[in-house]
Scaffold this motif. Structure first.
Motif, PDB file in Angstrom:
ATOM      1  N   LYS A 122       0.972   4.241  -2.811  1.00 20.60           N
ATOM      2  CA  LYS A 122       0.685   5.440  -2.203  1.00 20.60           C
ATOM      3  C   LYS A 122       1.525   6.379  -2.476  1.00 20.60           C
ATOM      4  O   LYS A 122       1.520   7.690  -2.834  1.00 20.60           O
ATOM      5  N   TYR A 123       2.913   5.953  -1.972  1.00 20.02           N
ATOM      6  CA  TYR A 123       4.045   7.143  -2.058  1.00 20.02           C
ATOM      7  C   TYR A 123       5.123   7.049  -2.959  1.00 20.02           C
ATOM      8  O   TYR A 123       6.202   7.502  -2.784  1.00 20.02           O
TER       9      TYR A 123
ATOM     10  N   PRO B   2      -0.211   2.177  10.161  1.00 18.37           N
ATOM     11  CA  PRO B   2      -1.207   3.050   9.448  1.00 18.37           C
ATOM     12  C   PRO B   2      -1.167   3.175   7.872  1.00 18.37           C
ATOM     13  O   PRO B   2      -0.123   2.960   7.450  1.00 18.37           O
ATOM     14  N   GLN B   3      -2.331   3.155   7.280  1.00 15.61           N
ATOM     15  CA  GLN B   3      -2.291   3.368   5.942  1.00 15.61           C
ATOM     16  C   GLN B   3      -1.546   4.508   5.597  1.00 15.61           C
ATOM     17  O   GLN B   3      -0.881   4.754   4.519  1.00 15.61           O
ATOM     18  N   ASP B   4      -1.951   5.701   6.455  1.00  7.97           N
ATOM     19  CA  ASP B   4      -1.289   7.041   6.058  1.00  7.97           C
ATOM     20  C   ASP B   4      -0.134   7.301   6.987  1.00  7.97           C
ATOM     21  O   ASP B   4      -0.119   7.502   8.155  1.00  7.97           O
ATOM     22  N   VAL B   5       1.063   7.098   6.758  1.00 13.35           N
ATOM     23  CA  VAL B   5       2.122   7.442   7.303  1.00 13.35           C
ATOM     24  C   VAL B   5       2.398   8.710   8.055  1.00 13.35           C
ATOM     25  O   VAL B   5       3.161   9.039   9.248  1.00 13.35           O
ATOM     26  N   PHE B   6       1.840   9.716   7.485  1.00  8.80           N
ATOM     27  CA  PHE B   6       1.943  10.912   7.948  1.00  8.80           C
ATOM     28  C   PHE B   6       0.728  11.506   8.781  1.00  8.80           C
ATOM     29  O   PHE B   6       0.546  12.493   9.429  1.00  8.80           O
ATOM     30  N   SER B   7      -0.048  10.476   9.388  1.00 15.45           N
ATOM     31  CA  SER B   7      -1.009  10.859  10.129  1.00 15.45           C
ATOM     32  C   SER B   7      -0.649  10.646  11.850  1.00 15.45           C
ATOM     33  O   SER B   7       0.240   9.843  12.137  1.00 15.45           O
TER      34      SER B   7
ATOM     35  N   SER C 103       0.941  -1.217  -0.111  1.00 19.83           N
ATOM     36  CA  SER C 103      -0.119  -0.225   0.145  1.00 19.83           C
ATOM     37  C   SER C 103       0.763   1.311   0.045  1.00 19.83           C
ATOM     38  O   SER C 103       0.520   2.257  -0.783  1.00 19.83           O
ATOM     39  N   TRP C 104       2.049   1.334   0.575  1.00 22.29           N
ATOM     40  CA  TRP C 104       2.865   2.544   1.025  1.00 22.29           C
ATOM     41  C   TRP C 104       3.508   2.571  -0.594  1.00 22.29           C
ATOM     42  O   TRP C 104       3.884   3.586  -0.980  1.00 22.29           O
TER      43      TRP C 104
END
Length: 155
Positions: free
Chosen positions: A11-12, A150-155, A7-8
């Motif tokens: 996404k990134y 987390p799906q969002d590393v920056f959260s 996923s990362w």
């Protein structure tokens, strides 16, 4: 955990470097595991076990592991100045100490630090609070299984 890494990756546009204290003689088994579990491809950085090493246990417990892992992280950070890094490790080894040292030198390059620990590990949590005392709490987090990353590393 492999699902989250994929996923990362998507996404990134993330790339992966797998650093392990395992001897490079075990690389074929590690590669087979990564392929079977569906981990994204990436470079593998391992140590070489020789007959000069006293035994397998001391090989894994040696301070050489910390030195080598730190050197590899420095190499990546110095040679890829345009990228942010996510550091993932275990509380059971020296990863928190290594990552705290790296963060102190490259605070703007480390997006997040994730450390795996057991649930309700109060001693481990206290150790992390101490080791990461100079790192903003928003920059590090613990996880237990990998599926709880987390799906969002920056959260």
């Amino acid at each position: 955990m492999a699902d989250m890494y994929r996923s990362w990756e998507k996404k990134y546009n993330a790339t992966f470097a797998y650093l392990t204290a395992s001897p490079d003689q075990l690389y074929p088994f590690l590669r087979e595991f990564f392929e079977r579990e569906g981990f994204p491809s990436g470079s593998a950085h391992m140590r070489h076990f020789t007959w000069l090493d006293a035994n397998f246990i001391s090989f894994f417990m040696s301070s050489n592991y910390m030195k080598r892992k730190t050197e590899i992280l420095h190499m990546f950070l110095e040679n890829t100045r345009h990228r942010l890094f996510v550091l993932i490790g275990d509380i059971f080894q020296k990863d928190p100490d290594i990552y705290a040292s790296i963060y102190a030198q490259y605070p703007n390059r480390i997006a997040k630090i994730f450390i795996r620990k057991y649930r309700d590990d109060l001693d481990g949590q206290q150790r992390l609070e101490t080791v990461f005392e100079n790192i903003p709490k928003a920059k590090w987090k613990t996880f237990e299984t990998g599926s709880d990353l987390p799906q969002d590393v920056f959260s």
